[in-house]
Design an enzyme around this catalytic site. Sequence first.
Site, PDB file in Angstrom:
ATOM      1  N   HIS A  87      68.519  36.250  42.651  1.00  0.00           N
ATOM      2  CA  HIS A  87      67.317  36.496  43.453  1.00  0.00           C
ATOM      3  C   HIS A  87      67.666  36.126  44.891  1.00  0.00           C
ATOM      4  O   HIS A  87      67.998  34.965  45.179  1.00  0.00           O
ATOM      5  CB  HIS A  87      66.143  35.674  42.945  1.00  0.00           C
ATOM      6  CG  HIS A  87      65.685  36.076  41.578  1.00  0.00           C
ATOM      7  ND1 HIS A  87      65.262  35.178  40.621  1.00  0.00           N
ATOM      8  CD2 HIS A  87      65.615  37.301  40.990  1.00  0.00           C
ATOM      9  CE1 HIS A  87      64.928  35.825  39.521  1.00  0.00           C
ATOM     10  NE2 HIS A  87      65.135  37.113  39.725  1.00  0.00           N
ATOM     11  N   GLU A  90      66.691  32.853  46.748  1.00  0.00           N
ATOM     12  CA  GLU A  90      67.000  31.558  46.148  1.00  0.00           C
ATOM     13  C   GLU A  90      68.424  31.196  46.571  1.00  0.00           C
ATOM     14  O   GLU A  90      69.398  31.643  45.976  1.00  0.00           O
ATOM     15  CB  GLU A  90      66.828  31.630  44.636  1.00  0.00           C
ATOM     16  CG  GLU A  90      65.379  31.974  44.259  1.00  0.00           C
ATOM     17  CD  GLU A  90      65.172  32.270  42.777  1.00  0.00           C
ATOM     18  OE1 GLU A  90      66.088  31.983  41.972  1.00  0.00           O
ATOM     19  OE2 GLU A  90      64.100  32.797  42.433  1.00  0.00           O
ATOM     20  N   HIS A 194      69.826  29.353  40.235  1.00  0.00           N
ATOM     21  CA  HIS A 194      68.567  29.849  40.797  1.00  0.00           C
ATOM     22  C   HIS A 194      67.887  28.746  41.602  1.00  0.00           C
ATOM     23  O   HIS A 194      68.379  27.614  41.676  1.00  0.00           O
ATOM     24  CB  HIS A 194      67.638  30.300  39.669  1.00  0.00           C
ATOM     25  CG  HIS A 194      68.003  31.612  39.047  1.00  0.00           C
ATOM     26  ND1 HIS A 194      67.145  32.692  39.004  1.00  0.00           N
ATOM     27  CD2 HIS A 194      69.137  32.024  38.436  1.00  0.00           C
ATOM     28  CE1 HIS A 194      67.729  33.709  38.387  1.00  0.00           C
ATOM     29  NE2 HIS A 194      68.939  33.320  38.028  1.00  0.00           N
ATOM     30  N   GLU A 278      68.145  25.996  37.518  1.00  0.00           N
ATOM     31  CA  GLU A 278      67.166  26.004  38.617  1.00  0.00           C
ATOM     32  C   GLU A 278      67.359  24.689  39.362  1.00  0.00           C
ATOM     33  O   GLU A 278      66.934  23.628  38.902  1.00  0.00           O
ATOM     34  CB  GLU A 278      65.748  26.119  38.056  1.00  0.00           C
ATOM     35  CG  GLU A 278      65.483  27.359  37.228  1.00  0.00           C
ATOM     36  CD  GLU A 278      65.018  28.541  38.064  1.00  0.00           C
ATOM     37  OE1 GLU A 278      64.851  28.366  39.297  1.00  0.00           O
ATOM     38  OE2 GLU A 278      64.810  29.633  37.491  1.00  0.00           O
TER      39      GLU A 278
END
Length: 408
Positions: A87, A90, A194, A278
């Site tokens: 993404h 990110e 991410h 993440e």
Amino acid sequence: MQYNLSIILILLFIINTTETYDFHYHNYSQITDLLHTVAVRFPTKTALYEIGKTEGGRSLWALAISAYSPDQHVLLRPEVKYIANMHGNEVVGVELLLYLIEYLITSNDNQVIELINYSRIWIMPSMNPDGLELAQYGDCVTYNGRFTLNGIDLNRNFPDYLGAELTPPFRAKETSAVMSWLNSVPFVLSANFHGGAFIVNIPYDRYYIGKVSTSSDDDIYQVLGQSYANRIRETNKFCNLQFDNVGTVIRGADWYEIIGSMQDYGYLNYGTIELTMEVSCCKYPYDSLLMSYWNYNRNAMIELLFQAQRGVKGLILNENYQPIPLTQVMIDDRRPVVNVTPLGEFWRILLPGTYTLKVFHRGYEIYRQQILIKNIYTPLNLTIIIPQMAYLHYANRPIQLLSPFVTN
């Protein structure tokens, strides 16, 4: 005074890139220049590949790192990969992987030296450089830059194992490029970085059978995921601690279900142990925090790379020491199975314990043996010789596809 050429090159690299690695963000052009500089200055440790192009015509760069022959697959040397910026907005992962490149090729730490001696490490700092160019500095929550130029969320765009229709119903160039890459390299372990949360996400990302999100390798995923999360626990000081699941390991579907994730695709199709990290609750935090993110993540990233050394690896050959085509390895009744490479190799990350290793040819079991995994970082190394009479009579039978799921 005479200086060794390699020492001079290292000193020049450090001197000339002090500013580059001064914990500031890099755009696509700077990433490209940096990767080319590294590849030129460290040709015995690195090899730079363009695995494809984006919708906007930018290159998807992947740098391979190893102490020897980084430009080729070496028999039984495990292949691992780190990808970031799937993404485009990110962005902390981009910087973590750029710093990791420098650390791997310049560090004198014995652990790092051992790591690059025994594995080939692929690093793709940005899978979505088009989106990266559109992302906005300091933007923690919006979708600006998240998608490809034609509006595709790359983590919803990989083929779903059960054939569910994708939305949109076409494949991004970036997705196709990564799929070709995965098909060409037998990756053992992978992490995808991410932002927007502080969570380690493990398979499955969707409920494939009923409401079951637990894979056969959940024990492995929990250990690897918890180890990573525990090492970067202090990252939570940058998070809103009212968020659910901060700092935990969670199966993707139990967090929120998606279809077409890269993580599930790599795991179900190739048996690669895939995790999604993440690592920053803010998607594009101020660069004053980058040093802290690097300090928190560095040892965790190194430790995770070592996991490719645990479990079992080996060769499956016939009595003429030739590879056996269309051969797969299953551990106990764990799914998915692992495809044996054209060279006869296989790898399987496992925790210490006793297992039954089974070999399948064209979907039919042709061999089994009990194995004992003792040491977490020294893999059991096997050479399994299977006589032709054990599998030739299956040549005229239809291939039986083994489901990646345990259904009983």
